[in-house]
Design an enzyme around this catalytic site. Structure first.
Site, short mmCIF file in Angstrom:
data_model
loop_
_atom_site.label_atom_id
_atom_site.label_comp_id
_atom_site.label_asym_id
_atom_site.label_seq_id
_atom_site.Cartn_x
_atom_site.Cartn_y
_atom_site.Cartn_z
CG HIS A 1 1.59 -6.63 -12.37
ND1 HIS A 1 1.55 -5.73 -11.32
CD2 HIS A 1 2.62 -7.45 -12.09
CE1 HIS A 1 2.51 -6.01 -10.46
NE2 HIS A 1 3.18 -7.06 -10.89
CG HIS B 1 2.51 -11.53 -9.53
ND1 HIS B 1 2.47 -10.91 -8.30
CD2 HIS B 1 3.33 -10.76 -10.30
CE1 HIS B 1 3.25 -9.83 -8.32
NE2 HIS B 1 3.78 -9.72 -9.53
CD GLU B 2 4.46 -11.13 -14.12
OE1 GLU B 2 4.23 -10.02 -14.64
OE2 GLU B 2 5.31 -11.29 -13.24
CD GLU C 1 5.57 -6.28 -8.11
OE1 GLU C 1 5.03 -7.39 -8.20
OE2 GLU C 1 6.06 -5.71 -9.09
ZN LIG Z 1 4.91 -8.05 -10.28
#
Ligand SMILES: [Zn+2]
Length: 252
Positions: free
Chosen positions: A138, A134-135, A194
């Protein structure tokens, strides 16, 4: 400053937003207090963004207790990182553990990935892989680039010396660099960002032949504790549900 360098513009204002680990809390007041100086400063090339990320990461490393190479945490993270890979779209990834009770993890545009021991204590290797996917999402999707531009614009507007400089990247004072680093780590991403990072992580894990179930159970765990690292929109249970739906589709 090179004339023909491709410039990126920050979209302001950011939509009020929510977070997973490592994604929160730049207030709208910070953004609206930016003067024209700040907006101009937010026009940064990709190389500028990487350089600022490098400086921010170095500042965070200087402020933090880094787990030694021989520690169990580092060995464990190295194992986790081996499955994730050491390269994101051509940028080498550098993994380190910070020894702290805080539950957090983040990635910067220069490939700097930091995982807090507090997060490692509460999660399985597979869950940490989900969070890091997830990071990294980004970063890969350009959210981190936007976040550092906003943070830089904010800091340069506050830092009189830097604001009056014409250098390619104005050198920020040490306190401004610290504030920049902290703003980058605590960047608040939009709900869509997100969700996109969640979906990125899912695809990333599947591509790396890592079980994506850890991403869903990571949300279960983050949702259960106090919500300082996870705001409620979208709720962690909705996010876990989204991942479980994708896992079910994968099996069809
Ligand atoms: Zn996030």
């Amino acid at each position: 400053m090179k004339k023909h360098q491709k410039k990126l513009l920050v979209a302001l204002p950011l939509v009020a937003a929510m977070s997973l680990v490592g994604c929160k809390n730049m207030s709208v007041d910070d953004l609206t207090s930016l003067g024209m100086k700040g907006l101009k400063a937010a026009t940064l090339s990709d190389n500028d963004v990487k350089e600022l990320s490098k400086q921010s990461c170095a500042e965070m490393d200087a402020q933090s207790k880094i787990a030694p190479a021989k520690s169990a945490y580092t060995k464990r993270l190295n194992k986790i990182a081996k499955a994730l890979g050491n390269n994101l779209d051509g940028t080498p990834i550098n993994y380190k553990v910070y020894i702290t009770k805080d539950v957090n993890a983040w990635a910067m545009a220069n490939g700097c990935v930091r995982v807090y021991s507090g997060l490692m204590d509460m999660m399985t290797d597979n869950e940490i892989q989900g969070v890091l996917g997830h990071e990294l999402g980004h970063v890969a999707l350009g959210h981190s680039k936007k976040a550092i531009q906003v943070a830089y614009a904010t800091e340069i507007a506050r830092d009189a010396a830097a604001a009056s400089s014409n250098a390619q990247i104005a050198s920020l004072s040490k306190s401004s660099l610290g504030a920049l680093a902290s703003a980058v780590i605590n960047s608040q991403f939009s709900q869509k960002q997100e969700q996109d990072a969640d979906n990125y992580s899912f695809d990333f894990l599947v591509k790396k032949k890592i079980n994506p179930a850890g991403l869903a159970t990571a949300f279960d765990k983050l949702g259960g504790g106090d919500s300082s690292i996870l705001s409620s929109h979208p709720s962690s249970s909705d996010r876990a549900k989204n991942i479980r739906k994708k896992i079910a589709e994968l099996k069809k």
